[in-house]
Each structure stands twice: as C-alpha cells, then as structure tokens.
Write a protein that holds these residues in place. Structure first.
Motif, PDB file in Angstrom:
ATOM      1  N   ALA A 110       0.839  -1.202   0.000  1.00  0.00           N
ATOM      2  CA  ALA A 110       0.000   0.000   0.000  1.00  0.00           C
ATOM      3  C   ALA A 110       0.870   1.248   0.000  1.00  0.00           C
ATOM      4  CB  ALA A 110      -0.940   0.008   1.209  1.00  0.00           C
ATOM      5  N   ASP A 111       0.523   2.213  -0.863  1.00  0.00           N
ATOM      6  CA  ASP A 111       1.295   3.454  -0.925  1.00  0.00           C
ATOM      7  C   ASP A 111       1.060   4.317   0.306  1.00  0.00           C
ATOM      8  OD1 ASP A 111       2.316   2.757  -3.407  1.00  0.00           O
ATOM      9  OD2 ASP A 111       0.631   3.658  -4.487  1.00  0.00           O
ATOM     10  N   ASP A 112      -0.137   4.295   0.852  1.00  0.00           N
ATOM     11  CA  ASP A 112      -0.491   5.123   2.007  1.00  0.00           C
ATOM     12  C   ASP A 112      -0.456   4.251   3.256  1.00  0.00           C
ATOM     13  OD1 ASP A 112      -1.426   6.918   3.825  1.00  0.00           O
ATOM     14  OD2 ASP A 112      -3.201   7.514   2.680  1.00  0.00           O
ATOM     15  N   HIS A 113       0.492   4.529   4.140  1.00  0.00           N
ATOM     16  CA  HIS A 113       0.628   3.704   5.345  1.00  0.00           C
ATOM     17  C   HIS A 113      -0.485   3.940   6.352  1.00  0.00           C
ATOM     18  CE1 HIS A 113       2.329   7.549   6.676  1.00  0.00           C
ATOM     19  NE2 HIS A 113       2.062   7.151   7.907  1.00  0.00           N
ATOM     20  N   ARG A 114      -1.290   4.976   6.144  1.00  0.00           N
ATOM     21  CA  ARG A 114      -2.333   5.288   7.120  1.00  0.00           C
ATOM     22  C   ARG A 114      -3.463   4.260   7.123  1.00  0.00           C
ATOM     23  NH1 ARG A 114      -3.447  11.421   5.405  1.00  0.00           N
ATOM     24  NH2 ARG A 114      -3.325  10.362   3.386  1.00  0.00           N
ATOM     25  N   TRP A 115      -3.548   3.421   6.099  1.00  0.00           N
ATOM     26  CA  TRP A 115      -4.579   2.388   6.084  1.00  0.00           C
ATOM     27  C   TRP A 115      -4.239   1.238   7.017  1.00  0.00           C
ATOM     28  CZ3 TRP A 115      -9.213   3.141   4.135  1.00  0.00           C
ATOM     29  CH2 TRP A 115      -9.389   4.086   3.118  1.00  0.00           C
ATOM     30  N   GLY A 116      -2.997   1.098   7.425  1.00  0.00           N
ATOM     31  CA  GLY A 116      -2.604  -0.028   8.254  1.00  0.00           C
ATOM     32  C   GLY A 116      -3.251  -0.041   9.628  1.00  0.00           C
ATOM     33  N   PRO A 117      -3.086   0.998  10.456  1.00  0.00           N
ATOM     34  CA  PRO A 117      -3.685   0.977  11.801  1.00  0.00           C
ATOM     35  C   PRO A 117      -5.194   0.763  11.819  1.00  0.00           C
ATOM     36  CG  PRO A 117      -2.011   2.688  11.649  1.00  0.00           C
ATOM     37  CD  PRO A 117      -2.183   2.150  10.269  1.00  0.00           C
ATOM     38  N   PRO A 118      -6.006   1.450  10.964  1.00  0.00           N
ATOM     39  CA  PRO A 118      -7.442   1.142  10.972  1.00  0.00           C
ATOM     40  C   PRO A 118      -7.740  -0.309  10.599  1.00  0.00           C
ATOM     41  CG  PRO A 118      -7.038   3.206   9.839  1.00  0.00           C
ATOM     42  CD  PRO A 118      -5.714   2.576  10.064  1.00  0.00           C
ATOM     43  N   GLY A 119      -7.011  -0.847   9.629  1.00  0.00           N
ATOM     44  CA  GLY A 119      -7.213  -2.247   9.263  1.00  0.00           C
ATOM     45  C   GLY A 119      -6.896  -3.182  10.415  1.00  0.00           C
ATOM     46  N   ILE A 120      -5.812  -2.887  11.139  1.00  0.00           N
ATOM     47  CA  ILE A 120      -5.459  -3.714  12.296  1.00  0.00           C
ATOM     48  C   ILE A 120      -6.549  -3.616  13.356  1.00  0.00           C
ATOM     49  CG2 ILE A 120      -3.802  -3.988  14.172  1.00  0.00           C
ATOM     50  CD1 ILE A 120      -1.648  -2.974  12.264  1.00  0.00           C
ATOM     51  N   ALA A 121      -7.055  -2.397  13.586  1.00  0.00           N
ATOM     52  CA  ALA A 121      -8.087  -2.207  14.607  1.00  0.00           C
ATOM     53  C   ALA A 121      -9.348  -3.006  14.280  1.00  0.00           C
ATOM     54  CB  ALA A 121      -8.419  -0.720  14.732  1.00  0.00           C
ATOM     55  N   VAL A 122      -9.786  -2.973  13.025  1.00  0.00           N
ATOM     56  CA  VAL A 122     -10.975  -3.734  12.636  1.00  0.00           C
ATOM     57  C   VAL A 122     -10.725  -5.231  12.774  1.00  0.00           C
ATOM     58  CG1 VAL A 122     -12.544  -4.264  10.723  1.00  0.00           C
ATOM     59  CG2 VAL A 122     -11.775  -1.914  11.094  1.00  0.00           C
ATOM     60  N   ALA A 123      -9.550  -5.694  12.352  1.00  0.00           N
ATOM     61  CA  ALA A 123      -9.241  -7.121  12.461  1.00  0.00           C
ATOM     62  C   ALA A 123      -9.180  -7.563  13.919  1.00  0.00           C
ATOM     63  CB  ALA A 123      -7.920  -7.417  11.763  1.00  0.00           C
ATOM     64  N   VAL A 124      -8.585  -6.749  14.790  1.00  0.00           N
ATOM     65  CA  VAL A 124      -8.522  -7.090  16.210  1.00  0.00           C
ATOM     66  C   VAL A 124      -9.924  -7.094  16.816  1.00  0.00           C
ATOM     67  CG1 VAL A 124      -7.680  -6.316  18.458  1.00  0.00           C
ATOM     68  CG2 VAL A 124      -6.152  -6.317  16.483  1.00  0.00           C
ATOM     69  N   GLY A 125     -10.772  -6.127  16.391  1.00  0.00           N
ATOM     70  CA  GLY A 125     -12.151  -6.119  16.885  1.00  0.00           C
ATOM     71  C   GLY A 125     -12.893  -7.383  16.513  1.00  0.00           C
ATOM     72  N   ALA A 126     -12.724  -7.849  15.273  1.00  0.00           N
ATOM     73  CA  ALA A 126     -13.351  -9.106  14.857  1.00  0.00           C
ATOM     74  C   ALA A 126     -12.796 -10.269  15.658  1.00  0.00           C
ATOM     75  CB  ALA A 126     -13.133  -9.325  13.365  1.00  0.00           C
ATOM     76  N   LEU A 127     -11.511 -10.235  15.951  1.00  0.00           N
ATOM     77  CA  LEU A 127     -10.897 -11.307  16.727  1.00  0.00           C
ATOM     78  C   LEU A 127     -11.451 -11.341  18.152  1.00  0.00           C
ATOM     79  CD1 LEU A 127      -8.730 -13.532  16.545  1.00  0.00           C
ATOM     80  CD2 LEU A 127      -7.081 -11.868  17.413  1.00  0.00           C
ATOM     81  N   VAL A 128     -11.654 -10.166  18.737  1.00  0.00           N
ATOM     82  CA  VAL A 128     -12.226 -10.097  20.082  1.00  0.00           C
ATOM     83  C   VAL A 128     -13.647 -10.668  20.103  1.00  0.00           C
ATOM     84  CG1 VAL A 128     -12.986  -8.521  21.903  1.00  0.00           C
ATOM     85  CG2 VAL A 128     -10.763  -8.179  20.816  1.00  0.00           C
ATOM     86  N   LEU A 129     -14.457 -10.302  19.102  1.00  0.00           N
ATOM     87  CA  LEU A 129     -15.817 -10.853  19.024  1.00  0.00           C
ATOM     88  C   LEU A 129     -15.773 -12.364  18.879  1.00  0.00           C
ATOM     89  CD1 LEU A 129     -17.598  -8.265  16.678  1.00  0.00           C
ATOM     90  CD2 LEU A 129     -17.886  -8.555  19.156  1.00  0.00           C
ATOM     91  N   GLU A 130     -14.870 -12.839  18.035  1.00  0.00           N
ATOM     92  CA  GLU A 130     -14.732 -14.284  17.870  1.00  0.00           C
ATOM     93  C   GLU A 130     -14.357 -14.941  19.189  1.00  0.00           C
ATOM     94  OE1 GLU A 130     -14.500 -17.988  15.776  1.00  0.00           O
ATOM     95  OE2 GLU A 130     -15.452 -16.068  15.350  1.00  0.00           O
ATOM     96  N   GLY A 131     -13.492 -14.296  19.965  1.00  0.00           N
ATOM     97  CA  GLY A 131     -13.115 -14.841  21.262  1.00  0.00           C
ATOM     98  C   GLY A 131     -14.263 -14.849  22.241  1.00  0.00           C
ATOM     99  N   LEU A 132     -15.109 -13.814  22.202  1.00  0.00           N
ATOM    100  CA  LEU A 132     -16.272 -13.781  23.088  1.00  0.00           C
ATOM    101  C   LEU A 132     -17.282 -14.872  22.732  1.00  0.00           C
ATOM    102  CD1 LEU A 132     -16.840  -9.909  23.354  1.00  0.00           C
ATOM    103  CD2 LEU A 132     -15.854 -11.433  25.075  1.00  0.00           C
ATOM    104  N   PHE A 133     -17.475 -15.114  21.433  1.00  0.00           N
ATOM    105  CA  PHE A 133     -18.423 -16.137  21.012  1.00  0.00           C
ATOM    106  C   PHE A 133     -17.982 -17.524  21.462  1.00  0.00           C
ATOM    107  CE2 PHE A 133     -19.733 -13.188  17.405  1.00  0.00           C
ATOM    108  CZ  PHE A 133     -20.903 -12.804  18.054  1.00  0.00           C
ATOM    109  N   HIS A 134     -16.690 -17.782  21.402  1.00  0.00           N
ATOM    110  CA  HIS A 134     -16.170 -19.120  21.701  1.00  0.00           C
ATOM    111  C   HIS A 134     -15.497 -19.191  23.071  1.00  0.00           C
ATOM    112  CE1 HIS A 134     -16.954 -20.781  17.698  1.00  0.00           C
ATOM    113  NE2 HIS A 134     -16.512 -19.638  17.193  1.00  0.00           N
ATOM    114  N   SER A 135     -15.598 -18.133  23.866  1.00  0.00           N
ATOM    115  CA  SER A 135     -14.977 -18.100  25.197  1.00  0.00           C
ATOM    116  C   SER A 135     -13.480 -18.403  25.119  1.00  0.00           C
ATOM    117  CB  SER A 135     -15.675 -19.092  26.147  1.00  0.00           C
ATOM    118  OG  SER A 135     -17.049 -18.773  26.275  1.00  0.00           O
ATOM    119  N   THR A 136     -12.819 -17.796  24.138  1.00  0.00           N
ATOM    120  CA  THR A 136     -11.385 -18.002  23.955  1.00  0.00           C
ATOM    121  C   THR A 136     -10.612 -17.267  25.050  1.00  0.00           C
ATOM    122  OG1 THR A 136     -11.751 -18.098  21.576  1.00  0.00           O
ATOM    123  CG2 THR A 136      -9.485 -17.769  22.312  1.00  0.00           C
ATOM    124  N   PRO A 137      -9.569 -17.860  25.608  1.00  0.00           N
ATOM    125  CA  PRO A 137      -8.775 -17.161  26.632  1.00  0.00           C
ATOM    126  C   PRO A 137      -8.212 -15.845  26.073  1.00  0.00           C
ATOM    127  CG  PRO A 137      -8.222 -19.495  26.592  1.00  0.00           C
ATOM    128  CD  PRO A 137      -9.119 -19.247  25.423  1.00  0.00           C
TER     129      PRO A 137
END
Length: 402
Positions: free
Chosen positions: A120-147
């Motif tokens: 990606a030419d614009d590095h500013r897309w990285g942090p928002p993408g990471i934040a959305v991916a981490v948010g999805a990961l947290v929801l996945e952990g809540l659904f499955h009671s992941t440590p």
C-alpha cells in the motif's frame, strides 16, 4: 555523438548473491497458489477438541459460507495491486461467519494485512485495518470463550505482520533510492570526465591547427625562391591536417568543453611516464615498468594511456598506501596498446589484504573506463586472487567510440 552509458563498477565478489524466491520470480503464479492453499485450509479444516484441527465433514462443504471464504481467498490474487481493497473484502467476508464453525479466515486476514504494509502506498490504512481485524478477533473470542491470552497473541500477530510488510517496503524503497542516486552520480562522473577529455583533445587539435598555420605561412613566404621547400612545408601541412581531422572525429564523440583548462602547456603522453613514476616513488609507492613503450601513437591514445596509468597509480597510493609494490605493464598489440597495472595491496594504509581497494569502485574507475570506451577499447578492474588489485585497459589506435 555516441553517448556512453555508465558502466558498472567492479563487482563485489565478497557480497552474497541475492536469492529470489518464487514470490519474486513468478508473482502471479505464486499469489494464485497462495490463494488456493489458503482457501483449501479455511474450507476443509475446523477446530477440533482442545487445540486440534480436524477435517470438515463432507456434508458441511455445501454451506453458503464457503462462498465467502472463496471470495476472500480469490481477492488475495490482487493483493499486490489493490491491497487495501483486498483487506476490506477479507474483513467483510469474515464478519458474517464470526461465532460459527466457518470462521476460519484468520489466515486470509493475516496475509491481507501483510500485503497492506508491503504494497500500500499510504501507510495510514494499516492501523485502521489492524483495529478492525482485532475487533473481529475479540468478538470471535467472546463467542467461543477463547482465553484472553490467545486473543492478545492473535492481535499481536495481526499488528506484527503489517509492521513486517511495512518495514520490507521501506527497505526496498531505500534500496531503490540508493540505486537511483548511484546511477545519477555515475552519470555525473561520466559527464565530468568526458568534459575533461574534450578539453584535453581540444588542446591537441588546437596545437595541430597552429602548426598548420605556421607551416602554411612558411610555404607562402618561400614559394617563389624555394619551390621544393614550399612543397615540403605543404606536405607537412597536409599531414598535420589529416591528424587534426582524425582527432576532431574523436572529439565530436565527446562533450563540448564549457570552460578552458587552467594549464597552457602541452598534454602529457607515455613519453612522460618516467617522470610520473618518479613522482609516485617519492610518495612511497614502489613502481616498476615492464614492456617496451610502443611506437608513435595518435595524440588521443597517447594522452588517454598516460591518464589511465596516472589514475591507476593514484588509486593504488590512495587505497593501499606507501610501501605498496605496483607494476605497470605496457604491450604493443599491433592495432593499439594494452596497459596492465598490478599491485600487491600490502601498503601501510591497508586494513586487510582483501579490503585494500575497498573504496576503489568510484570516480577513478568510471573515468578510466570512459576514456577507454571513447577510443573503442575497454577496461577491466578487480581484486586479484592473492590480494591486491589488477587493472587492464585496451586502447586501439583506430577504434570508434562505443
């Protein structure tokens, strides 16, 4: 004018060769294979008891969620050209599957995040993408009671792969910038050297024309009283004119000088080599000259041969220091002259035998090679197997600029 492209300097034989992997050699094929493998893993594997992985039952392979996995995996084929769009597709396809057994697209998201950092030419897309991916990961952990430790590790992986891709991109950009700067510097040195050569050849041609003027005037004055002497003078004018035209033919292949030289004396040649050797000996370099000096050479060849020997000995003194033994070999090849300058690299300034000429690939070699090429010859330079350095130049008498 025949412009000469900058020639590469002596290769660094000590540097390891860069190995190119399949992703660099065949990017499209490698990305297609990567997308296929990730799709197969996400579609066929499912979490089993504990931390194990099991193959998905055959009847579950008809679920519509597999279409989302196929879309996310297929988007990876464009990860180099549209990395941000690929990440958005992967996250959008992952979201509906959260909390189900088809939420197996974490690997696809990891590759997409790496691609954003790397391409990606614009590095500013990285942090928002990471934040959305981490948010999805947290929801996945809540659904499955992941440590929470596992969730935190997954978040660190998401951030780490993006950072790795970004660092690789910055390193590649820095290397590309350095290559462009080196190419620009090489072009500048070549232009400067061609201008210097043009100034010297300008002096040679001016000397020939001055001789023609004097001889023509003498012939005019004695034409009535001494016809034979006048004919001899005119023959000398003819010969000088031919030599001047020959020098002009080579001068036209060189850049026109922008300023006059400071010195007004005659240009040096191989006849001045003993004086040059005496000078470098006084500086502490042990020099010997072998081989007979060739017969009369055209002024451009004589001048360039002297300058190459001069620059080569200067480099030996600069990079190896006093106490180094150097040898200059001259050989008449019949159609020109061969020059070889060898040194043992054992001077006082040497840090190591292999590093004696560590800084040599620079302006000196570029200028010497440019002189040889403008005469239709060539020049090779490189370290010697037993230590020290070797420079070999071939200067034809009737060569054309290459």
């Amino acid at each position: 004018m025949n412009p000469t492209a900058p020639q590469p300097e002596t290769p660094d034989h000590g540097a390891p060769s860069r190995r190119r992997g399949p992703f660099a050699r065949w990017p499209r094929g490698a990305d297609a294979a990567l997308a296929t493998v990730l799709f197969a893993l996400a579609a066929l594997l499912v979490d089993g008891p504990g931390d194990s992985l099991t193959v998905r039952p055959a009847m579950d392979l008809l679920h519509p969620a597999l279409l989302l996995i196929a879309v996310a995996a297929g988007a990876l084929y464009r990860r180099r050209h549209r990395p941000v769009a690929v990440l958005c597709v992967a996250l959008a396809a992952w979201a509906p599957t959260l909390g189900t057994s088809y939420s197996t697209m974490g690997g696809l998201v990891i590759v997409a995040l790496y691609s954003v950092g790397r391409y990606a030419d614009d590095h500013r897309w990285g942090p928002p993408g990471i934040a959305v991916a981490v948010g999805a990961l947290v929801l996945e952990g809540l659904f499955h009671s992941t440590p929470w430790g596992d969730v935190g590790f997954g978040a660190a992986v998401f951030a780490g792969v993006w950072y790795l891709g970004r660092r690789l991109r910055l390193r590649a950009e820095r290397a590309d910038r350095e290559r462009r700067e080196q190419a620009a510097e090489a072009r500048r040195v070549v232009t400067q050297e061609r201008t210097h050569i043009a100034r010297e050849l300008h002096d040679v041609v001016a000397h020939r024309v001055s001789m023609m003027t004097v001889q023509a005037g003498a012939a005019r004055m004695v034409a009535a009283e001494d016809p034979d002497g006048a004919l001899e003078a005119m023959a000398a004018v003819e010969e000088a004119g031919r030599q001047a035209l020959d020098e002009l033919r080579h001068l036209l292949g060189v850049l026109r000088p922008d300023a006059e030289r400071d010195g007004l004396g005659p240009q040096p040649g191989l006849a001045d080599l003993p004086r040059l050797v005496a000078q470098v000996r006084e500086a502490g370099l042990e020099v010997s000259v072998t081989g007979a000096l060739p017969g009369p050479l055209p002024a451009r060849v004589d001048l360039s041969a002297y300058r190459i020997v001069q620059e080569a000995l200067t480099n030996v003194l600069k990079h190896s220091g006093p106490g180094t033994r150097a040898e200059v070999r001259l050989d008449d090849t019949g159609d020109g002259i061969a020059i070889e300058v060898l040194d043992d690299g054992h001077g006082a300034a040497v840090r190591s035998v292999s590093g004696a000429h560590e800084g040599l690939p620079g302006h000196g070699v570029v200028g010497m090679r440019e002189r040889a090429l403008l005469l239709g010859g060539g020049l090779d330079a490189g370290p010697r197997p037993g230590g020290g350095f070797r420079l070999a130049a071939r200067l034809p008498v009737k060569g054309e600029p290459t």
